[in-house]
Design an enzyme around this catalytic site. Structure first.
Site, PDB file in Angstrom:
ATOM      1  N   ASP A 115       2.573  -0.222  -9.227  1.00 18.89           N
ATOM      2  CA  ASP A 115       3.521   0.878  -9.001  1.00 18.89           C
ATOM      3  C   ASP A 115       4.980   0.455  -9.215  1.00 18.89           C
ATOM      4  O   ASP A 115       5.883   1.269  -9.004  1.00 18.89           O
ATOM      5  CB  ASP A 115       3.388   1.412  -7.568  1.00 18.89           C
ATOM      6  N   ALA A 137       9.605   0.448  -5.077  1.00 19.80           N
ATOM      7  CA  ALA A 137      10.991   0.822  -5.386  1.00 19.80           C
ATOM      8  C   ALA A 137      11.942  -0.315  -5.016  1.00 19.80           C
ATOM      9  O   ALA A 137      12.895  -0.609  -5.751  1.00 19.80           O
ATOM     10  CB  ALA A 137      11.378   2.102  -4.642  1.00 19.80           C
ATOM     11  N   PRO A 192       9.111   6.369   3.434  1.00 20.63           N
ATOM     12  CA  PRO A 192       8.228   5.974   4.534  1.00 20.63           C
ATOM     13  C   PRO A 192       7.381   4.739   4.178  1.00 20.63           C
ATOM     14  O   PRO A 192       6.914   4.626   3.051  1.00 20.63           O
ATOM     15  CB  PRO A 192       7.344   7.189   4.769  1.00 20.63           C
ATOM     16  N   VAL A 193       7.244   3.830   5.147  1.00 15.79           N
ATOM     17  CA  VAL A 193       6.516   2.572   4.912  1.00 15.79           C
ATOM     18  C   VAL A 193       5.009   2.832   4.932  1.00 15.79           C
ATOM     19  O   VAL A 193       4.514   3.543   5.815  1.00 15.79           O
ATOM     20  CB  VAL A 193       6.902   1.528   5.987  1.00 15.79           C
ATOM     21  N   GLY A 223       7.358   2.828  -1.626  1.00 10.51           N
ATOM     22  CA  GLY A 223       8.671   2.348  -1.186  1.00 10.51           C
ATOM     23  C   GLY A 223       8.874   0.872  -1.486  1.00 10.51           C
ATOM     24  O   GLY A 223       9.937   0.470  -1.972  1.00 10.51           O
ATOM     25  N   LYS A 237       8.207   7.889  -4.910  1.00  5.15           N
ATOM     26  CA  LYS A 237       7.501   8.780  -5.850  1.00  5.15           C
ATOM     27  C   LYS A 237       6.436   9.601  -5.150  1.00  5.15           C
ATOM     28  O   LYS A 237       5.984   9.279  -4.040  1.00  5.15           O
ATOM     29  CB  LYS A 237       6.841   7.964  -6.972  1.00  5.15           C
TER      30      LYS A 237
HETATM   31  P1  ATP Z   1       1.906   2.290  -2.698  1.00  5.08           P
HETATM   32  O1  ATP Z   1       2.047   3.759  -2.687  1.00  5.08           O
HETATM   33  O2  ATP Z   1       2.619   1.594  -3.833  1.00  5.08           O
HETATM   34  O3  ATP Z   1       0.525   1.793  -2.544  1.00  5.08           O
HETATM   35  P2  ATP Z   1       2.973   2.381  -0.048  1.00  5.08           P
HETATM   36  O4  ATP Z   1       4.160   3.238  -0.261  1.00  5.08           O
HETATM   37  O5  ATP Z   1       1.757   2.997   0.539  1.00  5.08           O
HETATM   38  O6  ATP Z   1       2.631   1.689  -1.425  1.00  5.08           O
HETATM   39  P3  ATP Z   1       4.692   0.331   0.956  1.00  5.08           P
HETATM   40  O7  ATP Z   1       5.590   0.950   1.956  1.00  5.08           O
HETATM   41  O8  ATP Z   1       5.248   0.084  -0.394  1.00  5.08           O
HETATM   42  O9  ATP Z   1       3.351   1.182   0.863  1.00  5.08           O
HETATM   43  O10 ATP Z   1       4.174  -1.071   1.527  1.00  5.08           O
HETATM   44  C1  ATP Z   1       2.907  -1.301   2.055  1.00  5.08           C
HETATM   45  C2  ATP Z   1       2.897  -2.621   2.828  1.00  5.08           C
HETATM   46  O11 ATP Z   1       3.509  -3.662   2.056  1.00  5.08           O
HETATM   47  C3  ATP Z   1       3.687  -2.542   4.109  1.00  5.08           C
HETATM   48  O12 ATP Z   1       2.861  -2.188   5.167  1.00  5.08           O
HETATM   49  C4  ATP Z   1       4.291  -3.940   4.267  1.00  5.08           C
HETATM   50  O13 ATP Z   1       3.486  -4.740   5.083  1.00  5.08           O
HETATM   51  C5  ATP Z   1       4.288  -4.539   2.873  1.00  5.08           C
HETATM   52  N1  ATP Z   1       5.624  -4.658   2.237  1.00  5.08           N
HETATM   53  C6  ATP Z   1       6.032  -5.643   1.434  1.00  5.08           C
HETATM   54  N2  ATP Z   1       7.272  -5.444   0.973  1.00  5.08           N
HETATM   55  C7  ATP Z   1       7.687  -4.279   1.483  1.00  5.08           C
HETATM   56  C8  ATP Z   1       8.898  -3.539   1.365  1.00  5.08           C
HETATM   57  N3  ATP Z   1       9.937  -3.966   0.631  1.00  5.08           N
HETATM   58  N4  ATP Z   1       8.956  -2.376   2.013  1.00  5.08           N
HETATM   59  C9  ATP Z   1       7.909  -1.924   2.743  1.00  5.08           C
HETATM   60  N5  ATP Z   1       6.769  -2.600   2.907  1.00  5.08           N
HETATM   61  C10 ATP Z   1       6.637  -3.771   2.282  1.00  5.08           C
END
Ligand code: ATP
Length: 317
Positions: free
Chosen positions: A156, A124, A114-115, A121, A25
């Site tokens: 989220d 999702a 992207p993580v 992500g 998103k």
């Molecule tokens: P948001 O926008 O909801 O705050 P984000 O997109 O910034 O989240 P994510 O990629 O969802 O961040 O994940 C953040 C952290 O959560 C990662 O650095 C990782 O250590 C942990 N994590 C746990 N489960 C997952 C997953 N399925 N995919 C990615 N990271 C994950």
């Protein structure tokens, strides 16, 4: 709404695997209030689901694996845990506990969001795992029931179940779909290093003394732009209260925003808690020019293009 929602297929019976896709998103609008006694920030946001798609495949286990939830990444990534801290594993475990399922599951996860990029992500993945396991195990929870479980996993997580475009209130977990017209084109500039969402909220509190007492409502100009399918008007209404905090932690992101806008983006903003920069562009041609300029700037780790809105978590195989 009953258990026969489109995202919630009937009991699968003997299917040996279920594949589910769920979107990342971007926040079109994000207003953050002062934290309540529970420490959480109330917020009002507008989510738009973008075509960066996570895929979770839930596979039935053999009898000797009984009761465990395992996760394998299609492409191993040091930043993504594969133990019980992974949000997809937590989602499957929560569904099993809530419904009394003793069967385990093997999850296979393909990541495209992207993580730690502020694009939800992990959320999702959790939403996809809920829908996949609900179908595999034949637990038959309705979409509202899955949303309630989703909210327990993270603020989220309910949105990617619904997808499309929606207002999020509460902590972002109370999701109300809104009407939109047309397709929107985004260019996402990825940073080398992710940002921790709690760290961005902490800096937000430091910069604002805790945020405004009441969150702002979604501006009428923004909902009108979405209803009309007016990309320029939408660009003018984009807003993110967390942007200043993210830019304070990563001053170099201001340069990325400038590069995108100089290359023709209608607006570029921090996506959620960052550090991804989301640039809204007029059309695919402009997306290509902005993408090229960002890559040439040497300021970004990668560039992704995606259109929006797209559907929420759904069974695809
Ligand atoms: P948001 O926008 O909801 O705050 P984000 O997109 O910034 O989240 P994510 O990629 O969802 O961040 O994940 C953040 C952290 O959560 C990662 O650095 C990782 O250590 C942990 N994590 C746990 N489960 C997952 C997953 N399925 N995919 C990615 N990271 C994950």
């Amino acid at each position: 709404t009953g258990p026969r929602e489109s995202t919630v297929p009937p009991r699968s019976g003997s299917a040996s695997s279920v594949r589910v896709e769920a979107p990342g998103k971007v926040n079109l609008f994000l207003s953050v209030g002062a934290p309540g006694p529970d420490g959480y920030h109330p917020l009002t946001t507008v989510f738009q689901a973008v075509r960066l798609i996570e895929t979770v495949t839930a596979r039935r286990q053999s009898a000797q694996d009984h009761g465990t939830v395992t996760l394998t990444l299609e492409e191993p990534d040091a930043d993504v845990p594969v133990d019980e801290s992974n949000l997809a594993v937590r989602a499957a475990t929560l569904l099993a506990q809530t419904t009394g399922v003793s069967e385990g599951v093997d999850l296979l996860l393909r990541k495209r969001v992207p993580v730690a990029g502020g694009m939800a992500g992990g959320s999702a993945d959790a939403a996809a795992a809920l829908v996949a396991c609900n179908a595999l195990w034949g637990t038959g929870l309705s979409l509202p029931e899955l949303s309630a479980l989703a909210a327990r996993l993270g603020a989220d997580v309910p949105f990617p179940l619904t997808g499309a475009t929606a207002v999020g209130s509460g902590r972002g977990d109370l999701v109300t779909p809104i009407m939109t017209r047309g397709a929107y084109h985004w260019v996402f500039a990825l940073a080398e290093e992710g940002l921790s969402t709690p760290a961005v909220f902490r800096r937000f509190d430091e910069l604002t003394g805790g945020g405004q007492p009441a969150v702002r409502d979604v501006p009428e100009a923004l909902t009108a732009a979405l209803r009309a399918g007016d990309t320029r008007a939408l660009a003018a209404s984009l807003h993110n209260d967390l942007q200043a905090a993210a830019l304070d932690l990563r001053p170099e992101l201001a340069e990325v925003i400038a590069v995108a806008e100089e290359a023709g983006a209608l607006r570029a903003i921090v996506s959620g808690s960052g550090p991804t920069i989301a640039a809204l562009v007029e059309d695919p041609g402009s997306a290509q020019r902005v993408s090229r300029a960002l890559k040439a700037s040497g300021q970004v780790a990668d560039v992704l293009r995606a259109d929006a809105p797209v559907a929420g978590a759904r069974v695809v195989g």
